[in-house]
Design an enzyme around this catalytic site. Structure first.
Site, PDB file in Angstrom:
ATOM      1  CG  ASP A  13      -1.997  -1.024   1.186  1.00 11.66           C
ATOM      2  OD1 ASP A  13      -2.206  -1.611   0.117  1.00 11.66           O
ATOM      3  OD2 ASP A  13      -2.645  -1.238   2.233  1.00 11.66           O
ATOM      4  CE  LYS A  40     -11.299  -5.280  -0.558  1.00 12.53           C
ATOM      5  NZ  LYS A  40     -11.558  -4.635   0.742  1.00 12.53           N
ATOM      6  CB  ALA A 226     -19.840   4.894  11.570  1.00 16.07           C
ATOM      7  CB  THR A 251      -6.980   1.961   5.075  1.00 18.62           C
ATOM      8  OG1 THR A 251      -7.134   3.193   4.367  1.00 18.62           O
ATOM      9  CG2 THR A 251      -6.363   0.933   4.150  1.00 18.62           C
ATOM     10  CG  ASP A 255      -9.307  -6.147   4.474  1.00 16.48           C
ATOM     11  OD1 ASP A 255     -10.264  -6.626   3.850  1.00 16.48           O
ATOM     12  OD2 ASP A 255      -8.431  -5.439   3.951  1.00 16.48           O
TER      13      ASP A 255
END
Length: 295
Positions: A13, A40, A226, A251, A255
């Site tokens: 990333d 992922k 959220a 981010t 996952d």
């Protein structure tokens, strides 16, 4: 506890923060540039291993420094990497992430992630579980070759494994694949692509999850950012609300949720307890930068 086997992506990333998203053709100044482990599949494998599961990764990286660092990082987290292939002549997958006000946008180059075919994954599964996958959990996403991913789901299901499918990034899929999925975990955007229904309220969310159950999925977990998650299984609807936290970066939150989910499944925990733990872990994952927590 049973083992967790993940067939999925390994990406490096490259992440940068900005005050607002740039418009078309515009260059703006950002900051807080980060290089971190991602993908992922790797994120979910790492999360599961950190939560105590025995995890094995099936995937591919390029013969480059990014690939070396990704495999080293997974091993440091306790993930078995004997079935991660180093592909000559290919680059490791890369994700370019723009962060803005706690949200993110991602552009992905899959690189070596698309190199493994169905036969390669089947051989890896055979090497890990032999002809009996009972008690093991198999997890896939859609950042690797789609045909290989769907074939791997069928193979794992026939071996008796509990199959978990995170259809991300979402795309049109043959309906028949869902009968090989024990647990589907998807977010609101993926839900709309997969089912044609945007889960804007409880009624629409329940409609989408009931449709997937009719296709053959035993349990459907719908993550709502959220707002937490809704899960529909044989025992009815479970609603899970996350604790209040100071969000730094979303981010990898999804996952982390899935990593906790498969860990709970491998441990044989009750579904309500699994979902509660996954929701809390996902919330905590938004309190630091990057897809994975600091070592």
């Amino acid at each position: 506890m049973g083992r967790v086997i993940v067939f999925g992506s390994l990406n490096m990333d490259l992440s940068i923060a900005c005050e607002r998203m740039p418009r078309a053709g515009e260059t703006i100044t950002g900051g807080d540039f980060l290089i971190g482990a991602g993908g992922k599949g790797a994120n979910q494998a790492s999360a599961a291993a950190r939560m105590g599961a025995e995890v094995h990764m099936i995937g591919a990286v390029g013969a480059d420094v990014f690939g070396e660092r990704l495999v080293e990082g997974l091993r440091a987290d306790g993930v078995g990497c004997s079935h991660v292939t180093e592909a000559k002549g290919a680059t490791t997958g890369v994700a370019v992430i723009t962060r803005c006000e706690g949200d993110n946008r991602i552009v992905l180059d899959p690189g070596a992630n698309h190199l493994l075919d169905a036969d390669a994954v089947a051989r890896a599964l055979d090497g890990l579980v032999g002809g009996d996958g009972a008690g093991s959990v198999f997890l896939v996403q859609l950042e690797c070759d789609v045909a290989a991913t769907l074939a791997a789901l069928v193979c794992a299901h026939r071996l008796g494994m509990c199959t978990v499918f995170n259809p991300a990034p979402a795309c049109e899929l043959p309906v028949e694949v869902w009968r090989h999925v024990d647990v589907a975990c998807l977010n609101e955007t993926e839900c709309e692509v997969i089912t044609g229904t945007a889960p804007v309220d409880d009624e629409s969310a329940l409609h989408a999850m009931e449709l997937m159950r009719a296709w053959g999925v035993r349990t459907v977990a719908l993550t709502l950012g959220a707002k937490g998650s809704l899960v529909l299984g044989d025992g009815g609807l479970i609603r899970s609300v996350p604790p209040k936290v100071e969000v730094v970066d979303t981010t990898g939150a999804g996952d982390t949720y899935i990593g906790a989910l498969v860990t709970g499944l491998a441990a044989g925990l009750p579904l309500e307890q699994i979902i509660s733990r996954a929701t809390e872990a996902s919330a905590l994952a938004t309190t630091y930068l990057g897809a994975r927590p600091p070592a």
